[in-house]
Design an enzyme around this catalytic site. Structure first.
Site, short mmCIF file in Angstrom:
data_model
loop_
_atom_site.label_atom_id
_atom_site.label_comp_id
_atom_site.label_asym_id
_atom_site.label_seq_id
_atom_site.Cartn_x
_atom_site.Cartn_y
_atom_site.Cartn_z
N VAL A 69 0.85 -1.19 0.00
CA VAL A 69 0.00 0.00 0.00
C VAL A 69 0.89 1.24 0.00
O VAL A 69 1.76 1.39 0.86
CB VAL A 69 -0.92 0.03 1.24
CG1 VAL A 69 -1.90 1.19 1.14
CG2 VAL A 69 -1.65 -1.28 1.41
N TYR A 106 -5.59 7.28 -28.21
CA TYR A 106 -6.69 6.97 -27.31
C TYR A 106 -7.92 6.68 -28.16
O TYR A 106 -8.31 7.50 -28.98
CB TYR A 106 -6.92 8.21 -26.44
CG TYR A 106 -7.63 7.94 -25.15
CD1 TYR A 106 -6.92 7.88 -23.96
CD2 TYR A 106 -9.00 7.78 -25.12
CE1 TYR A 106 -7.58 7.65 -22.76
CE2 TYR A 106 -9.66 7.54 -23.93
CZ TYR A 106 -8.95 7.47 -22.75
OH TYR A 106 -9.60 7.23 -21.56
#
Lengths: 684, 603
Positions: free
Chosen positions: B316, B519
Site C-alpha cells: 500500500v 486513445y
C-alpha cells in the site's frame, strides 16, 4: 485455417454464371457505354488518393532507397544524384500509368472483338458484387490463372464492366519490348517486372519498394499470376513465391490490416495460343512477342473461340489464413525498412500460395470440349473405332456424370448441341471423316530450315510433328480434366499392378507416385493424405476399386478404369523415359541433352506404331517437371554455369526410384528396345 | 488567480484537507456510473415526441443548455431511439443480494481496538468492489458482482496502514487498496475465486498534506488525497503539481503512482514517474522507502519503479513526496484545424522533434471532431467552428473535406511572453502544414468535453449502447498505421459479430520524443446480440492484439490490471515475468495483496 477442408470440399455444382457480354450485345451503342461516368470501387481507400507519379516519388524518397543510395554513393565514391537518376529510370521502367482515355478506347475495341469472336464471357456475377462490396478497407489482390495472354486484358475488361478499379497488374518485361503494346498496357495499369534470374540488386530493391508502396499507399487492387508465367499445358503450374512474398511483407509488418487474395479461374473453350503452345511444348522455340506478331494475331478475328468463363473464388483473408501462426509483433523493434521477413514468415507463404492455386483449380469451368477431348484421346489410345456423333454424345454424357460426381463443374445445356458447337469452334482440330466419324484434323507440317540453336531439345521430324501436333493440342483440352481424375488414376495404377493391398500399403504406393508427380499435378505435400482419402472414397463409389475385408482390390467399372489408365499413361511413360535417359547419361549432363535424348527415344517409339505411344509424352513441360521433381527429391542437383543448366545425377538413388516407378509402367518392352537403340546411337 | 502567498504567512502543517468527496462516496458520486450524482445527460420527450437532450447541473459549462443535435446523431450513428423509455438501473444493492461478510468477528474487534474506522455495510462494500470498466458499470446496473470485499477499512495515516497490513498478514486476510475508484483495468475488482476474507483498504481518509518544502519545491502528501483537493489546496498557496489526468476530479495520488498515471500537461510538468521524488510503500515485509529526498541517484535499480505500476499487488502506497511548481501566470487555450488526420500527426511529430510542445497538445480524428460539434448547443456542425472562420472558407477556399477534417486542441501555460512566443511558433509551423488556427474557444471546449465525455456512457447504457475507451503508446513511424489498422479490425469484428451500429474513433493525446499516445473510443448498439460485456471484450481483445501487432504497447497509462493481463508476459519477456514474481514473493510471501493484477496468482 483448416486448409485440408478446402481440399476435401466438393465443388458446388449449382454455380451461376451470367454472360456479361449480353448487355453489350443488346445495347444500341457500345460507345455510350465505354464513355459512361465511372464509379470504380478502389481496394484500399486512402486519405489522399495516390497518383502513379506520387508512388514513384515516394519510393525514391523512402528511407529504404535513400539509405541504400547513400551507401552506394560512399562505397563507389560517386555522387548520390547519379544513383538517384538510375532509380528514377528503374521506376520509369517499372511504374504503371493510368489513362482513362486509353482504357475507354480499349474497352471499345475489346467489346467489338469479343462480340465477334466469342459466344459469351461468363462470370459468377454475384461473387463479383460481393467482392466489390467488401473492397475499400485493405489491399485486394486478384490472382487469376494464366493460360493465355488474353487473361489480363479480359480481367481488366471485367473490372471495367463491373466498376471495380482496374488493377495494377504485374506483367513480364517481354511485353514492354513490343512497340506500342508496352505503353498501352502501362497506361491501363500494368507495371513491369524483370525476370528473376536478373540479379541487379538496386533494381530489385527498387522493385520491392515499389510493391511495398502500392500495398501500403496505393488504392488500386493488384493483380498478379501466381504461376509466374502462362501455362502452356492448360493445367496449373507450381506457384511462385517471389511476388506474393513482396505482397505479404506489409501484412507481416502490420502496415496493412489485412490482404485479401481473390483467386480467379479463367477457362477458355478454345485457347488463343493453342497452336503456339503445342509447338512450344514440343520444343520449337517461342517467337519473341513483337507487335507485328500481335497484328498477325489479329487474324484470330476470323476465327471463333466459343465461350470464356471467369470463376471468381471466395476471397482468402491473409489474416484469417495465418491466424495465430504468425506473430506480427516480432517486427516491433527497429525501423521496418531495416527489417526483412523472417524464415518463419517465409515458410508460411507457400501454403497460402498453394491454397490460392488450389482454389483456382477447383474454380475452373469445364466445357463439353474437355470431355470430347478426353473421349477422343481415349479412343485413339485404345486404337478403337472412331465415334460418330451419337456415340460421342453417349460417351460425353457418361463422362459428364462421372466428372460431376467428382466435383467438376461442367458448363452445358445440351450435350449434342455442345458437341456440334465444338465441331465449329475447334474445326482446326476435329472434324468428321468420310464415315461421319469424329476425328482429329491432320495438317501436313513442313518445318523448313530450323535454327538449331533455338531448339530446346531434339529436332523432331516433319513426319512426327505432323502426327504429334494434333494430339498435343487435343491434350491441352484433356489436361484440365486431370485435376479431377488423376488421384483416381494413380490409385488404379497401383492396384492394377500390385493387386490387392491394404490401406497402409496402398497409401505408401500412392504417396510415392503422388509426390513424384507433385509438380505435374500440383499439390502441396501436406495435402496428399487428405486428397488420398477423398480419392479412395470416390474410387469405391465409382467402382474403380472395391473394398473387401479391409483390403482394396480392382472394381468392375472397366470402362472408367480404361479411361483413367489411358489418361495417366503418357505421364508414366515420359517420367520413366527421363529416368532411363538419366541412368544412361554421364554423372553430370546438360538439360538440353537430356531432353533431346528423351525426345529421341520417344520419337522412335512413336514411329514404331506397333503400340500406341502418345505424342504428348514428348512434351518438354512434363519432362522438365520430372527433372524438377527429381531435384526436389535430391536425386538431381541443378548446376548453372554460364547460363547453361546441367544436372548432377545421384545414380544409386535414381535406380531405386526408377525401379519403383517401372512397376507401374504399362509396357516395358518399348523401353528396353529403346535402350538398345540409344546405346547404338551413342556409339555412332 | 489567487495572490501569491506572502512569505510570512504561516501555514499550519499538516494540512487537514477537507475532501470534496465524502467518506460515504455514494452521497455525492453515482454508485452505478461515472462522476457526480447531479451531473448527467438527460433526455426529455414532450407530447409531440420532440426530443431534448441536455446535461444537468452547473459543474461543467455544458450544463443546462439543450444539445439540439445529439438526438439525431444518436439515431444516425448508433440507432438509438431516444423517444423510447430508457433502460433503468436496478436500485441500490441490498444485504440479501450479496453473501454476508466473511470477516471474522475477532478481526472486527481488533480493528475496533486499533481505532480504525470500518464498515461491513453492503453498499459500502459494493461501492468499493469495482472501478469504472464497462464490466463494472454494467454489472452495477444489471446484476451482481461475483465477489465483493468483506469489510471496508479507512486508515487515516501511514501507521494505521502498517498495523492493518500486519494484522492481515498475521491472519492471512487479503488486502485490496482502494483510492479514487476510477481504475479502468479491473485492478480493484476482487478475485472471484478468493476463499480468504477480503479487506478493501480505502485510502481516502488518509489525505493530509503533511508538509511543503518551498526551497526544493516538493510537497509530502498522504496517498489518499484526491486530485482536485490536492490542486485546490496547493493552489491556495500558489502552487500546482501540474498533474492532471482526465480523472483527476476523482482519482487519488496513490492510485496515480500505483498505475503509472499520466497527466494531460505532462509536457510541462512530467508524468507521475517524473513527479515522484520519494514514496513509501507498506508491504507485508515492512516499509519500502529511501533514506533521502534527492532529485536523482545512481544506486542500483530504482525501486521507485517497483512501486510505480505495482497496481496494489505489492503493498500500500501511503506517502508521496511530489514535485510542485508555482502556478503559471498565464494559461491559454488554442486550436488548429487540419485537412486530415495524417497531416495532423505529421505536424505533431514535427512539434515533438523540435520540442515545442505546449503543456498539452491533442489531435482529434474526424469522427471526434464531428462529435464535438454535436455537443454544441448551437445549430449546425460548423456554426461555431473556429472564431470567425466559416465552413465556406474551409471547404471551398481551403479545399478541406468535411469528412476528413481534424481538430487539434492546445493548452499553453507559463509566463505570458513565453506563451505568446510558443503560440507564434506553433501557428507558424501549422501554416506550413496547410493547417489553420481555429481559436481559443474551440480549444477550451475540447478540454472541457474531455471531462464530460465520461458521462456519455451512462446515457448510452440506458439505450442498449455500451461504450469504452482504450489507449496505447506507439513509435511515431507506426502511429498512423496503428490507428488505421485498429479501426479496421474493430470494424471487421463488429461486422462479424453482427453489430450494425458502432463508433470507433481516436485521438492522439500525448507526444514524446520517440512516439505518441493514441486513445480510442469504441461504442456499439448491442440490442438483440447477447451479453454486451462479452461482445465488448471480444472487440477490445482483437483491438489490443492489433495494437500490439502494429508496434503499440499494452497500455500507456491505464495500466494492466486484470483486463490486460494476457499481454503482460509477452510485453516484459519471460525473464521479466519471473523477475516480477520473485519481487512479489519477497514482498508478499503469503500473497495477501492478492489483487491478481498483472499476473494471475497460482492459488
Amino acid at each position: 485455417m483448416d486448409i485440408s477442408r478446402s481440399y476435401r470440399k466438393k465443388m458446388d455444382v449449382s454455380r451461376k454464371y451470367e454472360d456479361f457480354l449480353e448487355f453489350r450485345r443488346q445495347e444500341n451503342s457500345n460507345f455510350l457505354w465505354v464513355s459512361r461516368t465511372l464509379h470504380p470501387q478502389v481496394a484500399y481507400i486512402q486519405e489522399t488518393p495516390p497518383t502513379p507519379s506520387l508512388h514513384k516519388h515516394e519510393v525514391l524518397h523512402s528511407p529504404k532507397i535513400q539509405e541504400l543510395l547513400e551507401k552506394l554513393s560512399i562505397a563507389q565514391n560517386v555522387p548520390k544524384t547519379y544513383f538517384e537518376k538510375q532509380v528514377k529510370e528503374i521506376l520509369d521502367e517499372i511504374g504503371y500509368n493510368k489513362s482513362i482515355k486509353i482504357i475507354r478506347w480499349l474497352g471499345m475495341v475489346l467489346t467489338k472483338i469479343c462480340l465477334k469472336v466469342s459466344s459469351g464471357i461468363y462470370i459468377n456475377g454475384n461473387k463479383v458484387q460481393q467482392i466489390r462490396s467488401m473492397m475499400g478497407n485493405c489491399p485486394v489482390i486478384f490472382v487469376p490463372s494464366h493460360r493465355s495472354y488474353a487473361d489480363f486484358i479480359l480481367m481488366s475488361y471485367m473490372c471495367f464492366t463491373y466498376e471495380i478499379a482496374i488493377p495494377a497488374i504485374a506483367a513480364g518485361m517481354d511485353f514492354q519490348g513490343m512497340w506500342g503494346m508496352g505503353t498501352m498496357l502501362r497506361d491501363t495499369g500494368a507495371f513491369f517486372m524483370r525476370r528473376s534470374y536478373n540479379d541487379d540488386s538496386l533494381y530489385w530493391t527498387v522493385f520491392k519498394q515499389y510493391i511495398y508502396q502500392l500495398m501500403t499507399r496505393g488504392d488500386l487492387p493488384l493483380e498478379f499470376f501466381i504461376e509466374g508465367t502462362r501455362s502452356r499445358s492448360n493445367k496449373s503450374l507450381m506457384p511462385k513465391f517471389g511476388l506474393i512474398s513482396m505482397i505479404l511483407k506489409p501484412f507481416f509488418f502490420a502496415q496493412v490490416p489485412d490482404v485479401l487474395f481473390v483467386p480467379v479461374s479463367i477457362s477458355y473453350d478454345r485457347i488463343l495460343e493453342e497452336n503456339l503452345f503445342a509447338y512450344e511444348l514440343l520444343g520449337v522455340p517461342k517467337p519473341k512477342e513483337t507487335t507485328s506478331g500481335f497484328f498477325k494475331s489479329l487474324k484470330i478475328l476470323k476465327e471463333h473461340f466459343g465461350s470464356i468463363f471467369f470463376h471468381i473464388g471466395e476471397p482468402i483473408s491473409s489474416k484469417e489464413f495465418f491466424g495465430n501462426s504468425i506473430d506480427r509483433s516480432i517486427h516491433n523493434i527497429a525501423p521496418l525498412h531495416k527489417q526483412e521477413l523472417t524464415e518463419q514468415e517465409k515458410s508460411a507463404i507457400p501454403p497460402l500460395a498453394f491454397e490460392i492455386l488450389n482454389k483456382q483449380q477447383q474454380g475452373f469451368v469445364l466445357t463439353i470440349f474437355n470431355l470430347v477431348a478426353l473421349t477422343l484421346n481415349n479412343t485413339y489410345t485404345n486404337k478403337d473405332k472412331l465415334p460418330n456423333i451419337l456415340e460421342l454424345k453417349h460417351k460425353v454424357q457418361w463422362l459428364k456424370g462421372v466428372m460431376e460426381s467428382l466435383g467438376a463443374y461442367i458448363h452445358c445445356d445440351d450435350v449434342e448441341r455442345g458437341i456440334r458447337e465444338c465441331l465449329v469452334v475447334h474445326r482446326n482440330l476435329i472434324c468428321f471423316n468420310s464415315d461421319n466419324e469424329v476425328c482429329l484434323v491432320e495438317n501436313q507440317i513442313q518445318q523448313g530450315k530450323i535454327n538449331t540453336v533455338k531448339l530446346k531439345a531434339h529436332q523432331l521430324t516433319d513426319q512426327v510433328m505432323t502426327y504429334s501436333v494434333p494430339f498435343v493440342e487435343l491434350q491441352l483440352y484433356v489436361n484440365p480434366t486431370l485435376f479431377h481424375i488423376v488421384n483416381l488414376a494413380i490409385l488404379l495404377a497401383v492396384i492394377q499392378k500390385e493387386g490387392i493391398l491394404n490401406k497402409e500399403d496402398l497409401w505408401d504406393r500412392y504417396h510415392f507416385l503422388r509426390s513424384l508427380y507433385a509438380m505435374e499435378f500440383v499439390i502441396p505435400a501436406q495435402m496428399e493424405h487428405t486428397v488420398f482419402e477423398s480419392a479412395l472414397e470416390h474410387a469405391i463409389a465409382l467402382n474403380i476399386l472395391r473394398l473387401a475385408a479391409n483390403k482394396y482390390d480392382l472394381g468392375t467399372n472397366e470402362e472408367l478404369q480404361n479411361l483413367l489408365h489411358n489418361s495417366f499413361k503418357p505421364f508414366l511413360v515420359s517420367y520413366s523415359t527421363v529416368m532411363l535417359v538419366l541412368q544412361n547419361s554421364p554423372q553430370t549432363c546438360e538439360q538440353k541433352t537430356i531432353l533431346a535424348n528423351v525426345q529421341r527415344l520417344l520419337e522412335d517409339a512413336i514411329n514404331d506404331r506397333e503400340e500406341f505411344v502418345h505424342p504428348y509424352t514428348l512434351n518438354l513441360d512434363t519432362l522438365n517437371n520430372c527433372l524438377n521433381s527429381l531435384c526436389a527429391m535430391l536425386i538431381l542437383k541443378k548446376i548453372i554455369r554460364e547460363n547453361v543448366l546441367s544436372f548432377e545425377i545421384d545414380k544409386r538413388q535414381l535406380d531405386v526410384i526408377k525401379r519403383r516407378l517401372d512397376v507401374y509402367i504399362p509396357s516395358l518392352r518399348i523401353n528396353e528396345d529403346l535402350l538398345v537403340n540409344q546405346q547404338l546411337q551413342n556409339k555412332l | 488567480m489567487p495572490p501569491p502567498p506572502s512569505q510570512s504567512e504561516k501555514i499550519k502543517e499538516p494540512i487537514f484537507v477537507k475532501s470534496v468527496i465524502p467518506k460515504r462516496r455514494q452521497e455525492l458520486l453515482k454508485w452505478n456510473g461515472w462522476g457526480y450524482n447531479d451531473s448527467k445527460f438527460v433526455v426529455n420527450v414532450d407530447e409531440k415526441q420532440n426530443i431534448q437532450v441536455y446535461f444537468t447541473g452547473k459543474r461543467y459549462p455544458i450544463g443546462e443548455v439543450p444539445l439540439t443535435h445529439l438526438a439525431q446523431w444518436a439515431i444516425d450513428m448508433l440507432n438509438i431511439d431516444l423517444t423510447k423509455p430508457p433502460k433503468t438501473s436496478q436500485p441500490l444493492p441490498t444485504e440479501s443480494q450479496y453473501p454476508e461478510s466473511k470477516i471474522p468477528q475477532s478481526i472486527l474487534q481488533q480493528l475496533e481496538n486499533l481505532g480504525i474506522s470500518h464498515s461491513i455495510d453492503v453498499v459500502d462494500r459494493v461501492v468499493r468492489a469495482h472501478g469504472q470498466t464497462l464490466h463494472d458499470v454494467y454489472t452495477l446496473r444489471n446484476s451482481v458482482f461475483e465477489r465483493i470485499p468483506d469489510v471496508v477499512v479507512w486508515p487515516t495515516c501511514h501507521d494505521d496502514v502498517v498495523k492493518l497490513v500486519n494484522l492481515s498478514n498475521e491472519n492471512n486476510i487479503v488486502v485490496i487498496p482502494y483510492g479514487g475508484g476510477t481504475a479502468v483495468s479491473g485492478a480493484v475488482e476482487c478475485p472471484t475465486n478468493e476463499p480468504r476474507p477480503i479487506i478493501s483498504l480505502d485510502t481516502t481518509q488518509m489525505n493530509k498534506i503533511l508538509w511543503l518544502d518551498r526551497d526544493n519545491l516538493v510537497a509530502c502528501c498522504e496517498s489518499g488525497i484526491i486530485g482536485q483537493d490536492l490542486e485546490r489546496e496547493l493552489g491556495k498557496m500558489g502552487f500546482t503539481t501540474g498533474h492532471e489526468p482526465d480523472s483527476y476530479e476523482f482519482s487519488s495520488l496513490g492510485g496515480w503512482v500505483a498505475t503509472r498515471a499520466s497527466g494531460m500537461k505532462k509536457n510541462t510538468y512530467g508524468n507521475i514517474e517524473d513527479l515522484v521524488v520519494h514514496v513509501k510503500m507498506v508491504t507485508a515485509n515492512g516499509v519500502l522507502e529511501k533514506n533521502c529526498q534527492v532529485p536523482r541517484l545512481s544506486c542500483g535499480p530504482d525501486f521507485n519503479h517497483v512501486i510505480l505500476g505495482s497496481e496494489g499487488s505489492l503493498g500500500v502506497i501511503t506517502e508521496v513526496v511530489i514535485k510542485i511548481r508555482p502556478l503559471p501566470k498565464c494559461r491559454k487555450y488554442g486550436s488548429i484545424v487540419f485537412p486530415n488526420f495524417e497531416t495532423g500527426v505529421k505536424f505533431m511529430r514535427e512539434i515533438a522533434k523540435r520540442r515545442l510542445q505546449p503543456a498539452s497538445i491533442r489531435l482529434m480524428d474526424n469522427e471526434q471532431f464531428k462529435f464535438g460539434m454535436i455537443l454544441k448547443p448551437e445549430e449546425g456542425y460548423f456554426s461555431l467552428v473556429l472564431d470567425g472562420l466559416k465552413k465556406f472558407y474551409l471547404t471551398k477556399i481551403k479545399g478541406f473535406d468535411v469528412d476528413q477534417i481534424c481538430v487539434m486542441t492546445l493548452l499553453f501555460e507559463g509566463d505570458e511572453s513565453d506563451v505568446k512566443l510558443s503560440e507564434k511558433k506553433l501557428y507558424e509551423i501549422a501554416k506550413q502544414f496547410g493547417a489553420i488556427p481555429a481559436g481559443e474557444t474551440n480549444g477550451e471546449r475540447g478540454y472541457m468535453l474531455t471531462f464530460v465525455i465520461a458521462y456519455v456512457r451512462d446515457l448510452a447504457l440506458e439505450y442498449d449502447v455500451v461504450a469504452e475507451s482504450f489507449e496505447t503508446s506507439v513509435p511515431w513511424d507506426r502511429a498512423i498505421t496503428l490507428d488505421r489498422n485498429v479501426k479496421q479490425v474493430v470494424t471487421n469484428e463488429c461486422k462479424r459479430l453482427g453489430i450494425t451500429h458502432f463508433i470507433i474513433n481516436s485521438r492522439v493525446t500525448q507526444t514524446y520524443d520517440a512516439g505518441c499516445v493514441i486513445y480510442f473510443y469504441l461504442g456499439f448498439n448491442h440490442k438483440g446480440l447477447g451479453d454486451p460485456v462479452v461482445l465488448h471484450n471480444k472487440l477490445e481483445t482483437k483491438a489490443r492484439d492489433e495494437i500490439i501487432a502494429c508496434g503499440g504497447s499494452i497500455s500507456h497509462h491505464h495500466g494492466v490490471g486484470k483486463l490486460r493481463r494476457r499481454w503482460y508476459p509477452k510485453t516484459v519477456s519471460n525473464v521479466g515475468l519471473n523477475l516480477y514474481l520473485s519481487v512479489k514473493k519477497e514482498l508478499d510471501p503469503k500473497n495477501i495483496f492478492a489483487t491478481n493484477n498483472l499476473v494471475q496468482s497460482k492459488l
